[in-house]
Design an enzyme around this catalytic site. Structure first.
Site, mmCIF file in Angstrom:
data_model
loop_
_atom_site.group_PDB
_atom_site.id
_atom_site.type_symbol
_atom_site.label_atom_id
_atom_site.label_comp_id
_atom_site.label_asym_id
_atom_site.label_seq_id
_atom_site.Cartn_x
_atom_site.Cartn_y
_atom_site.Cartn_z
ATOM 1 N N GLU A 61 -2.863 6.906 -5.006
ATOM 2 C CA GLU A 61 -2.732 5.776 -4.090
ATOM 3 C C GLU A 61 -2.750 4.469 -4.866
ATOM 4 O OE1 GLU A 61 -4.689 4.015 0.044
ATOM 5 O OE2 GLU A 61 -5.471 5.859 -0.853
ATOM 6 N N TYR A 103 -7.381 14.328 -0.903
ATOM 7 C CA TYR A 103 -7.290 13.519 0.311
ATOM 8 C C TYR A 103 -6.855 14.399 1.471
ATOM 9 C CZ TYR A 103 -5.364 10.106 3.582
ATOM 10 O OH TYR A 103 -5.086 9.389 4.711
ATOM 11 N N TYR A 124 -11.848 11.570 1.438
ATOM 12 C CA TYR A 124 -11.456 11.405 0.045
ATOM 13 C C TYR A 124 -12.525 12.005 -0.867
ATOM 14 C CZ TYR A 124 -8.070 7.603 1.092
ATOM 15 O OH TYR A 124 -7.017 6.847 1.544
ATOM 16 N N GLU A 144 -10.919 11.189 8.290
ATOM 17 C CA GLU A 144 -10.128 11.003 7.074
ATOM 18 C C GLU A 144 -11.086 11.118 5.895
ATOM 19 O OE1 GLU A 144 -6.895 7.677 5.617
ATOM 20 O OE2 GLU A 144 -8.801 6.970 6.428
ATOM 21 N N ASN A 148 0.855 -1.180 0.000
ATOM 22 C CA ASN A 148 0.000 0.000 0.000
ATOM 23 C C ASN A 148 0.897 1.239 0.000
ATOM 24 O OD1 ASN A 148 -2.634 1.248 2.233
ATOM 25 N ND2 ASN A 148 -2.373 1.501 0.053
#
Length: 227
Positions: A214, A108, A119, A117, A75
């Site tokens: 990402e 982000y 997005y 968090e 990741n």
């Protein structure tokens, strides 16, 4: 900070602010660029990798960055923008985005008080992030339709260490085509106001706010300029 894994296979989401504030321009060790965050070219940047993939992140002039990753493992996420973020900024991006597998191109960021968090996904590879979150509604911003969603992360790393926190999502539907040139604008106020209308309220203190690329268990490349 990272997340593809959190919806795809409920893997870890790690805060992008974790890492020393150094320039990630040319470091390449252990098969990739080490995680870091800081300032470059008049912008804030954040880069994180779990070191499972071959990944090279490079800060270029101004708001430009490039990323290449391979190995179909691990990741990683990186990009440029601002710290702190604000609720009324329009983030523009243009360049190239060529994922092969599971990947996002998104605005982000994080807030504190509450710890959130978030997005705004403009494009993605083979995995649709809206498929594993709770749908709350839709919104039209900059002439495009987005699905509004939320989900929770329990005892996962964040900008404040291991915490339980909520994730907010706007996912463009249909997504922007990828595989070459890509550009667009994200009006954060439009999305944040839409989230608030369905009970999704960001925290009062903004942390960083970036245009991020990402990857999770995939490969690909991106070269983007943020303004």
């Amino acid at each position: 900070m990272k997340l593809l894994a959190s919806l795809a296979v409920a893997a870890a989401a790690i805060s992008g602010s974790v890492g020393s504030p150094v320039d990630a321009t040319d470091a390449s060790i252990l098969g990739g660029t080490p995680s870091s965050a800081g300032n470059h070219g008049g912008f804030y940047y954040s880069w994180w990798t779990d070191n499972a993939a071959q990944a090279t992140y490079t800060n270029l002039d101004g708001g430009t960055y490039s990323l290449q990753w391979s190995g179909n493992n691990g990741n990683l996420v990186g990009g440029k923008g601002w710290n702190p973020g604000v609720s009324g900024r329009v983030l523009n991006y243009n360049g190239t985005y060529q994922p092969n597998g599971n990947s996002y191109l998104a605005v982000y960021g994080w807030t504190r008080n509450a710890l959130i968090e978030y997005y705004v996904v403009e494009s993605y590879g083979t995995y649709d992030p809206s498929s594993a979150a709770q749908r709350k509604g839709t919104v039209t911003c900059n002439g495009a339709n987005y699905d509004i969603l939320s989900t929770w992360r329990y005892n996962q790393p964040s900008i404040d260490g291991t915490k339980t926190f909520e994730q907010f999502w706007s996912v463009r539907n249909p997504k922007k085509a990828y595989g070459g040139a890509i550009s667009g604008s994200v009006d954060t106020r439009c999305h944040f106001d839409a989230w608030s209308r369905v009970g999704m309220r960001l925290g009062s203190q903004h942390n960083y706010q970036i245009v991020a690329t990402e990857g999770y268990g995939s490969s690909g490349s991106a070269r983007l300029t943020v303004s």
